[in-house]
Design a protein around this motif. Structure first.
Motif, PDB file in Angstrom:
ATOM      1  N   PHE A  49       0.917  -1.308   0.038  1.00 61.22           N
ATOM      2  CA  PHE A  49      -0.001   0.268   0.222  1.00 61.22           C
ATOM      3  C   PHE A  49       1.139   1.175   0.206  1.00 61.22           C
ATOM      4  O   PHE A  49       0.407   1.945   1.296  1.00 61.22           O
ATOM      5  CB  PHE A  49      -0.917   0.006   1.290  1.00 61.22           C
ATOM      6  CG  PHE A  49      -1.944  -0.808   0.861  1.00 61.22           C
ATOM      7  CD1 PHE A  49      -3.107  -1.633   0.277  1.00 61.22           C
ATOM      8  CD2 PHE A  49      -1.557  -2.643   2.339  1.00 61.22           C
ATOM      9  CE1 PHE A  49      -4.466  -2.129   0.757  1.00 61.22           C
ATOM     10  CE2 PHE A  49      -2.878  -3.153   2.217  1.00 61.22           C
ATOM     11  CZ  PHE A  49      -3.639  -3.326   1.151  1.00 61.22           C
ATOM     12  N   VAL A  60      -5.774   4.402   2.595  1.00 67.06           N
ATOM     13  CA  VAL A  60      -6.531   4.539   0.429  1.00 67.06           C
ATOM     14  C   VAL A  60      -7.838   5.207   1.443  1.00 67.06           C
ATOM     15  O   VAL A  60      -7.991   6.472   0.182  1.00 67.06           O
ATOM     16  CB  VAL A  60      -7.031   3.096   0.856  1.00 67.06           C
ATOM     17  CG1 VAL A  60      -8.443   3.471  -0.150  1.00 67.06           C
ATOM     18  CG2 VAL A  60      -6.132   1.986   0.354  1.00 67.06           C
ATOM     19  N   ILE A  74      -1.719   0.024  -7.214  1.00 73.92           N
ATOM     20  CA  ILE A  74      -0.599  -1.012  -5.241  1.00 73.92           C
ATOM     21  C   ILE A  74       0.032  -1.812  -6.286  1.00 73.92           C
ATOM     22  O   ILE A  74       1.086  -1.520  -5.634  1.00 73.92           O
ATOM     23  CB  ILE A  74      -2.097  -2.058  -4.736  1.00 73.92           C
ATOM     24  CG1 ILE A  74      -2.945  -0.855  -4.313  1.00 73.92           C
ATOM     25  CG2 ILE A  74      -1.489  -2.852  -3.738  1.00 73.92           C
ATOM     26  CD1 ILE A  74      -4.442  -1.799  -3.278  1.00 73.92           C
ATOM     27  N   GLY A  97      -3.977  -0.091   5.237  1.00 74.42           N
ATOM     28  CA  GLY A  97      -4.648   0.071   4.131  1.00 74.42           C
ATOM     29  C   GLY A  97      -5.557   0.426   4.187  1.00 74.42           C
ATOM     30  O   GLY A  97      -5.352   1.625   3.239  1.00 74.42           O
TER      31      GLY A  97
END
Length: 261
Positions: free
Chosen positions: A79, A163, A109, A159
């Protein structure tokens, strides 16, 4: 099967590229090792002035730090989206990504993958073994399975949060980013949450659940029964936050109108 095939093709190309510059790979690993050593020295310095910190011994906190390094290594390897705003939004590379018949987040990714970061997991396990031997911890047959589940859960927590932070760029494409600030906040998850006040403890548990990356799952192996139910929540929290991040990503992609708009 299509996504699995694409994954291994990306990995293959990545390995070919990185192995062409072995010296750079070694220097990067050495710098990561030095950074981890500095954090470990900080813990030792703190315990040079006290025997307990919030009821936790030096070796227990070293064990927590070692555990933290493992899911963090997985997160760093898969990530690595620190420069998403600058590269994909400001410079417009997201336009290229969207022309391909594969999920945009999956592509990004894999384009940013850094498998050498997984070496940090070796360091973390080594630290855990050292601290665990000093604490006299016993390993049962199911501990490796729970360890794997907790690590994946912790990596998904990290992650999912980052994100979500990357998704902010779909609505605000300024060059500045709050990711560096969030990275500093995430470091609080390396230490027991009960050494913080109630507000910070609540934030690290339910708002920005970095405590599920380190102290909560590690507490299970340390035999801290009062934290057990938090430990077993780790994979659930990871799945929930990562799922939310995908939903937010898919919504943000629909708002994206190209680099020139």
């Amino acid at each position: 099967m299509f996504y699995l095939t694409m994954f291994f093709q990306y990995i293959s190309q990545y390995a070919k590229t990185r192995l062409q510059y072995r010296a750079d790979l070694f220097v990067e690993f050495l710098s990561d090792l030095m950074s981890q050593a500095i954090n470990l020295v900080f813990i030792l310095v703190v315990f040079g002035h006290t025997k307990l910190l919030g009821g936790w011994s030096r070796d227990e906190i070293i064990f927590i730090y070692g555990f933290f390094l493992v899911p963090y290594a997985v997160f760093s390897a898969f990530f690595n989206i620190w420069n998403f705003n600058e590269r994909y939004i400001v410079k417009g590379e997201l336009d290229r990504i969207l022309t391909r018949p594969i999920h945009s987040l999956f592509q990004i990714i894999l384009e940013q993958i850094e498998l050498e970061s997984l070496l940090g997991a070796v360091t973390g396990i080594t630290v855990m073994v050292y601290a665990g031997s000093r604490l006299g911890l016993e390993v049962t047959w199911y501990d490796p399975f729970l360890f794997f589940i907790f690590v994946i859960g912790g990596a998904l927590v990290y992650g999912g949060i980052f994100v979500m932070l990357a998704c902010i760029s779909f609505w605000a494409d300024a060059r500045t980013s709050i990711m560096p600030m969030m990275y500093n906040i995430s470091n609080y998850g390396r230490y027991p949450v009960n050494i913080y006040n109630k507000l910070i403890r609540f934030v690290l548990t339910w708002i920005l659940p970095f405590a599920f990356v380190g102290v909560y799952p590690a507490s299970f192996f340390l035999g801290k029964t009062e934290w057990y139910w938090y430990a077993f929540l780790t994979p659930l929290i990871g799945v929930v936050f990562f799922s939310l991040s995908i939903v937010l990503w898919n919504h943000g992609i629909k708002k994206y109108r190209g680099a020139g708009n």
